[in-house]
Scaffold this motif. Structure first.
Motif, PDB file in Angstrom:
ATOM      1  N   ALA A 102     -14.163  35.690  22.995  1.00  0.00           N
ATOM      2  CA  ALA A 102     -15.092  34.632  22.578  1.00  0.00           C
ATOM      3  C   ALA A 102     -16.544  35.055  22.839  1.00  0.00           C
ATOM      4  CB  ALA A 102     -14.773  33.337  23.321  1.00  0.00           C
ATOM      5  N   LEU A 103     -16.797  35.714  23.958  1.00  0.00           N
ATOM      6  CA  LEU A 103     -18.157  36.192  24.257  1.00  0.00           C
ATOM      7  C   LEU A 103     -18.583  37.242  23.229  1.00  0.00           C
ATOM      8  CD1 LEU A 103     -17.873  36.458  28.159  1.00  0.00           C
ATOM      9  CD2 LEU A 103     -19.260  34.800  26.859  1.00  0.00           C
ATOM     10  N   ASN A 104     -17.636  38.089  22.832  1.00  0.00           N
ATOM     11  CA  ASN A 104     -17.951  39.088  21.809  1.00  0.00           C
ATOM     12  C   ASN A 104     -18.243  38.407  20.472  1.00  0.00           C
ATOM     13  OD1 ASN A 104     -16.749  41.175  19.575  1.00  0.00           O
ATOM     14  ND2 ASN A 104     -17.803  42.231  21.239  1.00  0.00           N
ATOM     15  N   TYR A 105     -17.447  37.390  20.139  1.00  0.00           N
ATOM     16  CA  TYR A 105     -17.681  36.592  18.923  1.00  0.00           C
ATOM     17  C   TYR A 105     -19.106  36.041  18.921  1.00  0.00           C
ATOM     18  CZ  TYR A 105     -17.154  32.684  15.612  1.00  0.00           C
ATOM     19  OH  TYR A 105     -17.325  31.801  14.567  1.00  0.00           O
ATOM     20  N   ALA A 106     -19.466  35.434  20.051  1.00  0.00           N
ATOM     21  CA  ALA A 106     -20.810  34.839  20.154  1.00  0.00           C
ATOM     22  C   ALA A 106     -21.880  35.903  19.947  1.00  0.00           C
ATOM     23  CB  ALA A 106     -20.956  34.167  21.521  1.00  0.00           C
ATOM     24  N   ALA A 107     -21.700  37.052  20.597  1.00  0.00           N
ATOM     25  CA  ALA A 107     -22.717  38.109  20.529  1.00  0.00           C
ATOM     26  C   ALA A 107     -22.893  38.644  19.110  1.00  0.00           C
ATOM     27  CB  ALA A 107     -22.345  39.236  21.485  1.00  0.00           C
ATOM     28  N   HIS A 108     -21.826  38.616  18.311  1.00  0.00           N
ATOM     29  CA  HIS A 108     -21.914  39.184  16.972  1.00  0.00           C
ATOM     30  C   HIS A 108     -22.789  38.366  16.026  1.00  0.00           C
ATOM     31  CE1 HIS A 108     -19.948  42.984  16.938  1.00  0.00           C
ATOM     32  NE2 HIS A 108     -18.912  42.524  17.620  1.00  0.00           N
ATOM     33  N   SER A 109     -23.157  37.163  16.435  1.00  0.00           N
ATOM     34  CA  SER A 109     -24.172  36.436  15.663  1.00  0.00           C
ATOM     35  C   SER A 109     -25.449  37.262  15.611  1.00  0.00           C
ATOM     36  CB  SER A 109     -24.474  35.087  16.302  1.00  0.00           C
ATOM     37  OG  SER A 109     -23.272  34.405  16.549  1.00  0.00           O
ATOM     38  N   PHE A 110     -25.651  38.125  16.611  1.00  0.00           N
ATOM     39  CA  PHE A 110     -26.835  38.981  16.645  1.00  0.00           C
ATOM     40  C   PHE A 110     -26.531  40.432  16.295  1.00  0.00           C
ATOM     41  CE2 PHE A 110     -27.875  35.296  19.053  1.00  0.00           C
ATOM     42  CZ  PHE A 110     -29.186  35.023  18.690  1.00  0.00           C
ATOM     43  N   HIS A 111     -25.369  40.905  16.736  1.00  0.00           N
ATOM     44  CA  HIS A 111     -25.081  42.330  16.543  1.00  0.00           C
ATOM     45  C   HIS A 111     -24.891  42.697  15.068  1.00  0.00           C
ATOM     46  CE1 HIS A 111     -25.073  43.123  20.735  1.00  0.00           C
ATOM     47  NE2 HIS A 111     -23.950  42.492  21.017  1.00  0.00           N
ATOM     48  N   ILE A 112     -24.406  41.765  14.267  1.00  0.00           N
ATOM     49  CA  ILE A 112     -24.207  42.072  12.842  1.00  0.00           C
ATOM     50  C   ILE A 112     -25.122  41.151  12.033  1.00  0.00           C
ATOM     51  CG2 ILE A 112     -22.551  42.253  10.945  1.00  0.00           C
ATOM     52  CD1 ILE A 112     -20.306  42.487  12.995  1.00  0.00           C
ATOM     53  N   SER A 113     -26.086  41.742  11.339  1.00  0.00           N
ATOM     54  CA  SER A 113     -27.048  40.889  10.630  1.00  0.00           C
ATOM     55  C   SER A 113     -26.523  40.470   9.256  1.00  0.00           C
ATOM     56  CB  SER A 113     -28.390  41.624  10.498  1.00  0.00           C
ATOM     57  OG  SER A 113     -28.168  42.941  10.040  1.00  0.00           O
ATOM     58  N   ASP A 114     -25.762  41.341   8.588  1.00  0.00           N
ATOM     59  CA  ASP A 114     -25.211  40.995   7.265  1.00  0.00           C
ATOM     60  C   ASP A 114     -24.224  39.830   7.412  1.00  0.00           C
ATOM     61  OD1 ASP A 114     -23.485  40.821   5.052  1.00  0.00           O
ATOM     62  OD2 ASP A 114     -23.709  42.956   4.594  1.00  0.00           O
TER      63      ASP A 114
ATOM     64  N   ARG B 295     -19.133  32.206  34.117  1.00  0.00           N
ATOM     65  CA  ARG B 295     -19.536  33.164  35.156  1.00  0.00           C
ATOM     66  C   ARG B 295     -20.057  34.468  34.554  1.00  0.00           C
ATOM     67  NH1 ARG B 295     -16.739  38.046  37.525  1.00  0.00           N
ATOM     68  NH2 ARG B 295     -14.904  38.283  36.222  1.00  0.00           N
ATOM     69  N   ARG B 296     -19.598  34.816  33.332  1.00  0.00           N
ATOM     70  CA  ARG B 296     -20.087  36.024  32.680  1.00  0.00           C
ATOM     71  C   ARG B 296     -21.492  35.839  32.110  1.00  0.00           C
ATOM     72  NH1 ARG B 296     -17.531  40.696  34.082  1.00  0.00           N
ATOM     73  NH2 ARG B 296     -15.287  40.563  33.761  1.00  0.00           N
ATOM     74  N   THR B 297     -21.945  34.573  32.106  1.00  0.00           N
ATOM     75  CA  THR B 297     -23.261  34.269  31.552  1.00  0.00           C
ATOM     76  C   THR B 297     -24.306  34.089  32.648  1.00  0.00           C
ATOM     77  OG1 THR B 297     -22.109  33.173  29.726  1.00  0.00           O
ATOM     78  CG2 THR B 297     -24.458  32.694  29.955  1.00  0.00           C
TER      79      THR B 297
END
Lengths: 403, 403
Positions: free
Chosen positions: A271-283, A349-351
């Protein structure tokens, strides 16, 4: 290879690790052995020994008697090497394809000689790069189903189960989880680590008595429920992958705990990776495709897990309760509810806790990162407080989508 | 007195127990020592040594490596002597007034030298005779509150708690409970023991899937929930009383388990005594008076227990969760629900399982005994199946009245 060295503990170096290899007869010829120290040196020494002619290679992992985190150093039990090697050997009994093979262990030296998995990459890195692993969900679901079932009272003779509980009593490593996952993030404690821009959102957590009570109840479960042998730290950094294989590594936090814990940590980190991909992948198309893949991993992992768990229960259940129609659904339902709460604690806790994840930290847009972290905190809080009302994996996933 | 004897195990006799007393310097003079073997010889040898001049006396209890039950003999771990003495010493840290003092232990010989409580009677006997003990409820409620709280994660450092969990891993004795309390009575297994006149009522239990699932869930809790150090067998035969004192003895079943277990066994055995008094006391006024006393014991025990538990939580809670308003009520509420189910299992197994209670067995009117046992089975089944809907101690007591 089973000779006990009976040496007092001392850290290995590139010379002594070769001497060890000779003593243990790990190779037949030492003319072309190359040694590489490949660990990060924070918790463990990790040496890769390779015969440059035959290509044969092994890993020698040795626990260090301290941990370095954010510049601090504190003592940490060497007993974790014993726990780790026991856990790997136990897993190899039912899922050898998903753990590195252990060739030799020495508890005095806190070392484990094991299979070299250098052809693999850490799953967290692969996910940050946007790589899809088509077998991941099936492998993780299978591994967790087998781990939980085959180490539980549903399958084992009660004497054998209690002996395993005893073997895996792991006070120091459990205390790290008890503090860093279940307590510290919910209180103003100095292990926490977050930018001042998050202070308001964090203060909201700290004053939310209902949230704190639910987190306390989850901690109480972590402290008291010896249901199955857990990995204890099954985030995406503890998983090695290739396109076709999945290996679970580093089970030094292993202990008997609540069944929902491991799968929760896997899902939380996806889920954290999902959230981060809002930024990591621009297309937007590519992003939507990859995020769809991630949610598919969660759904498929859960379905593989629960199907296989039911199958094992039906075919290999020993405890009389496994013959009672529908009792497996009660156990799975409790596990599912626990899982949601544990996942909530992990994303929080990871945040804002001591140990962050690269997925979020590598977001270059600082304001964007802050806004995203606020939404992740909301996600964690919702999962913890609403766990009882979330009825199936689709509803669980819907919460991730809203991030 | 702390010399280890380091002898191989052998059962003591009236000569060797005096030699042991001399070696341990338990008395100053041995001219007038009398020895009486006062145990029933089924599980343990129990010697009372008394100086007939000074009146000083002690008990030497030694575990036998087998158990005799209904004519059968099976091997039974001597480790139970270690468990028992550790438990007595732990209890003496917080409730010395409610356990016999331990003077000496030897794990090789499986023996414990302890305070002589010959001035006391077994509570079950006293209750069958219709004697009222005005302090019983307060003493038992206090003992259980302290036992649960002071051995839990709410009070202990997690390292200390895990060390205690390890000390009290007790596979063989736990298995007796797992089988005889939670499994066998719900299946057609030959350890069960009941007259053919009860067959229809028993068959009804054996075909009640919902009841069996609830009993299985209770067994799962017994197997997995390491919440607090339990006595493990707290029936009215494990309690020694005088009019003013209450001593809890024989904690050989001690282990870390679910908090509601001990109080459930106490209440279940009081309920069985209540039921039996429909026959033991013929005068309706006297009967009603005594049965009222018994229900009062249950209510007062619960209230003492829960008040003192709350008080300990408030004053001595260490775990962060103890500072969260209302969290103690969640823990108590879970404990209460578990207690009802455990009490249900106990009354059923004491009626149709391997180990019966004298309260019921001593009823001379056979047809009356059968009818009463049917109602007790109904009581147990109701408690197990309706535990979630019984909200307070008065509702719990109402079920006993209906027997």
């Amino acid at each position: 290879m089973a000779t006990t060295l009976k040496q007092a503990y001392q850290p290995l170096n590139e010379q002594t690790v070769v001497e060890l290899a000779k003593k243990l007869e790990l190779f037949t010829d030492y003319q072309h052995i190359e040694v590489h120290e490949i660990g990060d040196g924070n918790l463990n020494l990790v040496f890769r020994l390779i015969d440059s002619v035959t290509g044969k290679s092994i890993i020698v992992k040795q626990a260090l008697p301290y941990a370095k985190v954010v510049g601090e150093s504190w003592p940490l039990t060497l007993d974790r090497a014993r726990i780790e090697s026991h856990s790997l050997k136990k897993s190899a009994e039912f899922a050898p394809e998903h753990v590195p093979e252990v060739y030799y262990t020495d508890h005095h030296l806190a070392l484990t000689v094991m299979e070299d998995l250098s052809s693999h990459v850490i799953l967290r890195k692969g996910l940050i790069e946007g790589i899809q692993y088509p077998h991941l969900a099936h492998h993780i679901g299978t591994f967790i189903a087998k781990s939980l079932f085959y180490t539980s009272d549903l399958y084992l003779h009660p004497y054998e189960k209690k002996e395993l509980v005893q073997t895996f009593i792991n006070p120091e490593l459990c205390k790290i989880t008890e503090d860093l996952v279940f307590t510290d993030p919910f209180y103003d404690i100095d292990t926490n680590d977050f930018p001042s821009e998050l202070q308001d959102a964090v203060s909201e957590l700290w004053t939310d008595t209902e949230l704190k009570k639910r987190a306390a109840a989850l901690k109480y479960k972590f402290l008291t429920r010896a249901e199955a042998l857990l990995h204890g730290d099954l985030h995406t950094g503890s998983i090695f992958v290739t396109e076709t294989t999945t290996k679970i590594i580093d089970p030094e936090f292993a202990y008997y705990g609540p069944q929902g814990f491991d799968i929760a940590h896997f899902f939380a980190n996806i889920a954290l990776n999902y959230a981060a991909h809002s930024f990591h992948i621009s297309d937007p198309l590519k992003r939507s495709d990859y995020q769809g893949y991630l949610l598919g991993v969660i759904k498929d992992t859960w379905e593989t897990f629960s199907d296989q768990y039911r199958e094992l229960w039906k075919k290999e259940g020993v405890e009389a309760a496994t013959k009672l129609p529908g009792f497996e659904e009660e156990i799975l339902s409790g596990l599912f509810t626990d899982m949601i709460g544990f996942a909530g604690c992990e994303v929080i806790r990871r945040t804002i806790g001591l140990a962050h994840v690269e997925d979020l930290e590598s977001i270059g847009d600082f304001n964007g990162q802050i806004e995203l972290k606020k939404r992740v905190l909301k996600l964690g809080s919702d999962w913890i407080k609403k766990a009882e009302s979330i009825k199936n994996i689709d509803e669980f996933i819907t919460y991730i989508r809203s991030v």
